[in-house]
Design an enzyme around this catalytic site. Structure first.
Site, mmCIF file in Angstrom:
data_model
loop_
_atom_site.group_PDB
_atom_site.id
_atom_site.type_symbol
_atom_site.label_atom_id
_atom_site.label_comp_id
_atom_site.label_asym_id
_atom_site.label_seq_id
_atom_site.Cartn_x
_atom_site.Cartn_y
_atom_site.Cartn_z
ATOM 1 N N SER A 189 0.782 -1.220 0.000
ATOM 2 C CA SER A 189 0.000 0.000 0.000
ATOM 3 C C SER A 189 0.827 1.290 0.000
ATOM 4 O O SER A 189 0.540 2.225 0.738
ATOM 5 C CB SER A 189 -0.965 -0.019 1.186
ATOM 6 N N ASP A 225 -6.810 0.009 3.172
ATOM 7 C CA ASP A 225 -5.462 0.578 3.159
ATOM 8 C C ASP A 225 -5.420 1.938 3.853
ATOM 9 O O ASP A 225 -4.519 2.219 4.652
ATOM 10 C CB ASP A 225 -4.960 0.732 1.726
HETATM 11 P P1 ADP Z 1 0.932 -0.597 -3.689
HETATM 12 O O1 ADP Z 1 -0.047 0.414 -3.184
HETATM 13 O O2 ADP Z 1 0.656 -1.965 -3.169
HETATM 14 O O3 ADP Z 1 2.352 -0.229 -3.445
HETATM 15 P P2 ADP Z 1 -0.057 0.355 -6.180
HETATM 16 O O4 ADP Z 1 0.023 -0.160 -7.569
HETATM 17 O O5 ADP Z 1 -1.385 0.677 -5.627
HETATM 18 O O6 ADP Z 1 0.721 -0.681 -5.254
HETATM 19 O O7 ADP Z 1 0.817 1.663 -6.062
HETATM 20 C C1 ADP Z 1 2.138 1.656 -6.563
HETATM 21 C C2 ADP Z 1 2.335 2.890 -7.410
HETATM 22 O O8 ADP Z 1 2.305 4.048 -6.570
HETATM 23 C C3 ADP Z 1 3.663 2.951 -8.100
HETATM 24 O O9 ADP Z 1 3.635 2.280 -9.326
HETATM 25 C C4 ADP Z 1 3.839 4.439 -8.287
HETATM 26 O O10 ADP Z 1 3.087 4.901 -9.391
HETATM 27 C C5 ADP Z 1 3.189 5.009 -7.064
HETATM 28 N N1 ADP Z 1 4.146 5.360 -6.014
HETATM 29 C C6 ADP Z 1 4.272 4.797 -4.801
HETATM 30 N N2 ADP Z 1 5.238 5.396 -4.062
HETATM 31 C C7 ADP Z 1 5.744 6.384 -4.838
HETATM 32 C C8 ADP Z 1 6.758 7.376 -4.667
HETATM 33 N N3 ADP Z 1 7.482 7.475 -3.539
HETATM 34 N N4 ADP Z 1 6.982 8.232 -5.702
HETATM 35 C C9 ADP Z 1 6.271 8.147 -6.843
HETATM 36 N N5 ADP Z 1 5.330 7.240 -7.054
HETATM 37 C C10 ADP Z 1 5.047 6.366 -6.094
HETATM 38 MG MG MG Z 2 -2.089 0.479 -3.721
#
Ligand code: ADP
Ligand code: MG
Length: 398
Positions: A137, A189
């Site tokens: 998340s 989440d």
């Molecule tokens: P999860 O929430 O399980 O990590 P998601 O697919 O919902 O998976 O979210 C992941 C996405 O969130 C990444 O592909 C990216 O686009 C974005 N993301 C997460 N953290 C960052 C960050 N620190 N900087 C930029 N984008 C981010």
């Molecule tokens: Mg997510």
């Protein structure tokens, strides 16, 4: 590297995020806020079925340095691409206008506006030690960190109002994820990121978004929770998630109930459905909700050592009935169990992402190595590891 990935401290996370902000925008932020990723102990794919789930907040958090502006301009930058400053206005961070991380970072401003709050523009820089796209998340962590920051700099008073205010902010962050980012996830989440307390798991009842803190002290029982990030990514995941949701909602309608939570006689419900896929999806949801109750009862009775079989049963149900596991997750949980884990299961949405294993304290190295070896045998990239301890919810850190 089977070494577990450490979490950033308040000071460490704040310092690097503040530096990113100053490099991008040339001035100091009003403050730095942080919101955790989460790992769900049990209760998977039930948050959109009126079910119960039991997440803990990870010590791994997303940090945002943010400064209020007096116009309606919004500027966003992430440490992942520090040279790319996204620039728009409040009007732009709305459904259908932005995608990806800009939707996660900007979406809460739109959602809070929809909720009747008056906000202005802002500059924000984000950095994170929550593994990305690992089912832990990282997306909600961005929304909740930005949401907490906006709450304070625009004086919305939500965090100051305690859990009721946090619940309202969580609901806004869910709308950011659903409507702005277009991800049809349930409410777990954001509730975890905003409403958990350190040392407890959060029993969330998704019928009315009510929560109960369940003290969860693995160390006292000589145990640890190992998170295994398979680093597996599978295509078509979004479509699969929406399909599961649609099947469950159609089954509830066919059974004449508002949500599958209301199914009290599983055998009768299964007999009343004429589609085998729907039957298996319903069986997962109903048995998984029952497992959350059993798990919570065991934890409350001081019997956390006995929850292993529930973790295993949850995984089997998600694999066989709900069909959201994948080879990497199945291998990870099997290898962890073979290496001595008391129980293990996939966690999060599935189709890749992470698994959790309940292990004896001080056995993380051996279990991680066993999982890494199993992955190497399959020719898969090395998985990542972290140790999950129930951390605090979103808050200002500097
Ligand atoms: P999860 O929430 O399980 O990590 P998601 O697919 O919902 O998976 O979210 C992941 C996405 O969130 C990444 O592909 C990216 O686009 C974005 N993301 C997460 N953290 C960052 C960050 N620190 N900087 C930029 N984008 C981010
Ligand atoms: Mg997510």
């Amino acid at each position: 590297m089977t070494e577990p990935q450490p979490a950033w401290s308040d000071e460490g996370g704040a310092a690097r995020t503040r530096a990113l902000f100053e490099a991008a925008f040339g001035e100091a932020p009003d403050g730095v806020w942080a919101a955790p990723g989460r790992v769900n102990l049990i209760g998977e794919h039930v948050d959109y079925n009126g079910g119960l789930c039991l997440p803990i907040a990870l010590p791994h958090r997303t940090f945002v340095a943010l400064r209020r502006r007096e116009d309606d301009v919004v500027r966003l930058v992430s440490a992942l691409a520090p040279q790319n400053v996204w620039t728009g206005t409040l009007e732009n961070v709305a459904p259908g206008r932005v995608s990806s991380w800009v939707a996660y970072a900007g979406g809460p401003a739109w959602a809070l506006g929809e909720d009747g709050f008056a906000l202005g523009g802002f500059d924000a820089a984000i950095d994170s030690c929550v593994p990305l796209g690992a089912g832990l998340s990282s997306s909600a962590a961005i929304e909740c960190a930005v949401g907490a920051a906006l709450d304070e700099v625009f004086g919305l008073g939500l965090l100051a109002a305690g859990d009721a205010g946090r619940a309202r902010l969580a609901a806004a962050c869910v709308r950011a994820e659903n409507d702005v980012a277009g991800a049809p996830t349930g409410g777990m989440d954001q509730a975890a990121s905003l409403r958990c307390t350190a040392g407890s798991a959060l029993l969330l009842d998704t019928v009315d978004a009510s929560v109960t803190q369940v003290p969860f002290d693995l160390a006292a029982a000589g145990l640890e929770l190992l998170v295994i990030d398979t680093r597996a990514e599978h295509a078509l995941v979004d479509g699969q998630y929406a399909a599961r949701r649609a099947t469950c909602h159609a089954a509830a309608e066919a059974l004449g109930v508002g949500t599958l939570r209301e199914v009290t006689d599983l055998d009768a419900a299964l007999a009343a459905l004429d589609d085998d896929v729907a039957r298996r999806r319903v069986r997962h949801v109903v048995t998984e909700i029952a497992r959350v109750v059993e798990f919570t009862d065991l934890v409350r009775a001081g019997r956390v050592r006995d929850v292993g079989p529930l973790l295993d049963a949850s995984h089997e149900s998600l694999r066989a009935d709900y069909e959201v596991s994948c080879a990497e997750l199945d291998v990870a949980v099997a290898a962890a169990r073979d290496a001595g884990a008391l129980g293990a299961r996939m966690t999060g949405g599935g189709f890749g992402g992470s698994a959790i294993a309940l292990i004896e304290a001080a056995s993380a190295g051996a279990v991680a190595e066993a999982v890494a070896n199993a992955f190497a045998d399959h020719g898969w990239a090395e998985p990542g590891f972290l140790i999950a301890v129930a951390g605090p919810a979103a808050a200002r850190v500097a």
